[in-house]
Design a protein around this motif. Structure first.
Motif, mmCIF file in Angstrom:
data_model
loop_
_atom_site.group_PDB
_atom_site.id
_atom_site.type_symbol
_atom_site.label_atom_id
_atom_site.label_comp_id
_atom_site.label_asym_id
_atom_site.label_seq_id
_atom_site.Cartn_x
_atom_site.Cartn_y
_atom_site.Cartn_z
ATOM 1 N N ASN A 1 -12.648 3.736 22.374
ATOM 2 C CA ASN A 1 -11.758 4.877 22.168
ATOM 3 C C ASN A 1 -12.447 6.227 22.046
ATOM 4 O O ASN A 1 -11.783 7.243 21.871
ATOM 5 N N ILE A 2 -13.766 6.243 22.127
ATOM 6 C CA ILE A 2 -14.502 7.507 22.051
ATOM 7 C C ILE A 2 -15.450 7.574 23.238
ATOM 8 O O ILE A 2 -16.100 6.585 23.582
ATOM 9 N N LYS B 1 -14.226 5.396 28.830
ATOM 10 C CA LYS B 1 -13.525 6.555 28.267
ATOM 11 C C LYS B 1 -14.089 7.859 28.825
ATOM 12 O O LYS B 1 -13.338 8.761 29.219
ATOM 13 N N HIS C 1 -21.654 10.052 11.700
ATOM 14 C CA HIS C 1 -20.946 11.191 12.307
ATOM 15 C C HIS C 1 -19.510 10.771 12.620
ATOM 16 O O HIS C 1 -19.109 10.705 13.793
ATOM 17 N N ASP D 1 -16.714 12.221 12.491
ATOM 18 C CA ASP D 1 -15.831 13.207 13.101
ATOM 19 C C ASP D 1 -16.242 13.597 14.517
ATOM 20 O O ASP D 1 -15.625 14.494 15.113
ATOM 21 N N ALA D 2 -17.270 12.948 15.043
ATOM 22 C CA ALA D 2 -17.756 13.305 16.379
ATOM 23 C C ALA D 2 -16.696 13.033 17.439
ATOM 24 O O ALA D 2 -16.043 11.982 17.429
ATOM 25 N N MET D 3 -16.520 14.001 18.369
ATOM 26 C CA MET D 3 -15.573 13.831 19.471
ATOM 27 C C MET D 3 -16.183 13.028 20.611
ATOM 28 O O MET D 3 -15.470 12.391 21.382
ATOM 29 N N TRP D 4 -17.501 13.107 20.727
ATOM 30 C CA TRP D 4 -18.256 12.334 21.709
ATOM 31 C C TRP D 4 -19.450 11.709 20.988
ATOM 32 O O TRP D 4 -19.944 12.275 20.003
ATOM 33 N N ILE E 1 -18.205 17.448 28.804
ATOM 34 C CA ILE E 1 -18.724 17.283 27.445
ATOM 35 C C ILE E 1 -18.661 18.631 26.731
ATOM 36 O O ILE E 1 -19.117 19.641 27.269
ATOM 37 N N PRO E 2 -18.099 18.695 25.529
ATOM 38 C CA PRO E 2 -18.067 19.962 24.785
ATOM 39 C C PRO E 2 -19.471 20.517 24.576
ATOM 40 O O PRO E 2 -20.392 19.782 24.208
ATOM 41 N N LEU F 1 -12.198 10.726 31.398
ATOM 42 C CA LEU F 1 -12.136 12.161 31.123
ATOM 43 C C LEU F 1 -12.729 12.968 32.272
ATOM 44 O O LEU F 1 -12.282 14.080 32.563
#
Length: 543
Positions: free
Chosen positions: A155-156, A173, A122, A124-127, A214-215, A177
């Motif tokens: 970094n993620i 990280k 994955h 492209d995962a943002m989390w 979290i999105p 946030l």
């Protein structure tokens, strides 16, 4: 002429007898049908029309009375009412299927490796979101810290929910946030500190500090998740599942997908607490459609035993400085329960520790006063003080338990509770004797979806490895008849659905399961590997 007249007469009578047969949509014949009715009777066949059982009896009786274009000869295979899971997280299962699977990881290092594998698949995962770690299965049984997460994923943001859903491990990280610091505090939760600094572990309500950033999946994502969860559940013979805590938007999504014919599985939904949900549903009142029941609210009294968030009456045996905590104050719990007592809704309260069970049974008693048909439930009823058992009968409280919790926790439960207190834990037989019934769920995805794992755990009191020899606290095992009722007819009763399903009887919805092996007869060691051959919902084959 006389012979010709005789043949004509016989032919006419045969045609007349055929024409008198009643039409059905489906006939199931040559089976071993466990009806799970009040006498636990067995049959060989049944007829189905318009999604309901029309008649049940011997193969000869059914074939003499009914005809159908669709006839299933099962060759003696066993048939049971559709299996229930009265306490699970159906939406949660769909979400977990999209996440990093950490169940069964034997060490923290194995968790890190699984996360790296997930990140590669994955990119492209943002989390990175995962679930299922359990420090009790690791060589070092202390809570992990964020150090290894930070080294692997600087970094993620990473958020990993513990197997019981009552603790979370996050990296730096994610903490940044969420603006989470050593001074962050939340009632009914804990930001675990070490040397005055957050370790990355959040317990119970403290998890919301990170979850809020979290999105969240949109409606299309949730639809995909629900359909994926349905596929898994139907393959294990589940025809009715529960959602132990949903908000209004998710309830309406489930209802829409059912109306569109996409969700075949039936869902008993417990409404999540929150003032918007209380305001809306208390005004609307309970409702029930062909595939959806909404008539209960889910409350949380405390957390989980594995993360020491369960509220105990005396300190933990392996950590004398703590007794766990309540997630809501006694005053708030009483306020909400009073609102529900004045409505037609059920109260279904999560209680793990003996203090939480003691408190909620007392509040139930204060409001319900005596035996009744409100069917209020204690979800889990995991650790109960012996002098509280009688209250289940006095106030007609339903114990809604998960047998695999016993076989998952037995390795360390005595460490948490001590040798005396553990005897009041996972006491399924003692709980069942209070009212003569109990319900068996799984709490998936906390535990596996397969309901036969719970059936096996309840009757044999051992895990998938056959441990321990002789069974864990066998005085609280139940027999197979009771275990089957607990996942069919008794579960339907606990959901206010006993008039609709839970047994194979005329007039009830034709939800049933065909198995390759007879779970009432095969040896204990074969129960977990017994295979579902067919799953039917409303007379439609869905697996």
């Amino acid at each position: 002429m006389k012979k010709t007249h005789y043949l004509l007469l016989v032919s006419t009578l045969l045609l007349a007898s055929c024409s008198t047969k009643k039409k059905a949509d489906l006939i199931v014949r040559n089976a071993t049908v466990y009806t799970v009715d009040s006498t636990f009777s067995t049959a060989q066949a049944f007829a189905v029309q318009d999604g309901k059982f029309l008649a049940v009896g011997s193969t000869d009786d059914i074939l003499n009375q009914y005809e159908a274009d669709s006839v299933a000869d099962l060759g003696g295979k066993p048939v049971y009412p559709g299996f229930y899971d009265p306490h699970a997280h159906f939406m949660g299962l769909g979400q977990v299927l999209d996440q990093a699977d950490l169940v069964g990881a034997a060490s923290y290092d194995q968790v890190i490796q699984r996360l790296k594998d997930y990140a590669q698949k994955h990119p492209d995962a943002m989390w990175i979101i995962g679930r299922g770690w359990d420090q009790n299965d690791w060589p070092e049984k202390r809570f992990p810290t964020k150090a290894k997460l930070d080294a692997a994923f600087p970094n993620i943001p990473v958020a990993l929910t513990r197997v019981d859903g009552h603790a979370m491990l996050v990296n730096t990280k994610a903490m940044r946030l969420a603006q989470l610091t050593s001074g962050s505090q939340v009632a009914g939760g804990e930001v675990v500190l070490e040397n005055g600094q957050p370790t990355g572990v959040l317990v119970d309500n403290a998890m919301q500090l990170v979850r809020r950033v979290i999105p969240q999946p949109d409606a299309a994502d949730k639809e995909r998740m629900l359909l994926a969860a349905q596929k898994v559940c139907l393959s294990h013979g589940l025809t009715t599942v529960s959602d132990a805590g949903l908000n209004r938007s998710d309830i309406e999504l489930v209802e829409r997908l059912q109306q569109e014919g996409k969700l075949k599985i039936r869902d008993y939904v417990m409404i999540s607490l929150g003032e918007p949900n209380l305001d809306y549903y208390l005004k609307r009142g309970p409702f029930q459609t062909d595939r959806l029941t909404v008539r209960s609210f889910k409350l949380y009294a405390d957390g989980a035993l594995g993360s020491r968030g369960a509220c105990l009456r005396a300190p933990y045996s392996d950590r004398p400085g703590t007794q766990g905590f309540l997630l809501l104050s006694p005053t708030e719990l009483e306020r909400i329960l009073t609102l529900l007592a004045d409505s037609k809704f059920q109260a279904n309260t999560h209680c793990i520790g003996d203090s939480a069970n003691h408190l909620i049974l007392g509040l139930y008693g204060k409001l319900l006063k005596t035996q009744n048909d409100r069917r209020w439930r204690i979800e889990h009823a995991q650790v109960v003080t012996p002098d509280d058992f009688w209250k289940f009968n006095r106030y007609s409280v339903i114990p809604s338990v998960q047998p695999t919790h016993a076989t998952s926790d037995m390795y360390w439960a005595a460490d948490r509770l001590g040798p005396v207190r553990v005897k009041g834990a996972y006491a399924f037989n003692d709980l069942m004797k209070q009212n003569g019934y109990i319900t068996f769920g799984s709490d998936f995805p906390v535990e596996a979806v397969n309901p036969l794992y719970g059936f096996h755990a309840a009757v044999a009191r051992v895990d998938d490895k056959g441990y321990p020899a002789g069974g864990f606290q066998m005085e609280n095992a139940v027999d197979r008849t009771a275990a089957l009722r607990a996942m069919t007819s008794w579960a339907a009763y606990a959901n206010f659905e006993d008039h609709l399903r839970g047994s194979i009887q005329p007039g009830k919805q034709a939800d049933f399961v065909v198995m390759e092996q007879d779970i009432l007869k095969i040896p204990n060691e074969q129960l977990r590997t017994a295979k579902v051959a067919q799953t039917w919902v409303g007379g439609e084959r869905v697996f």
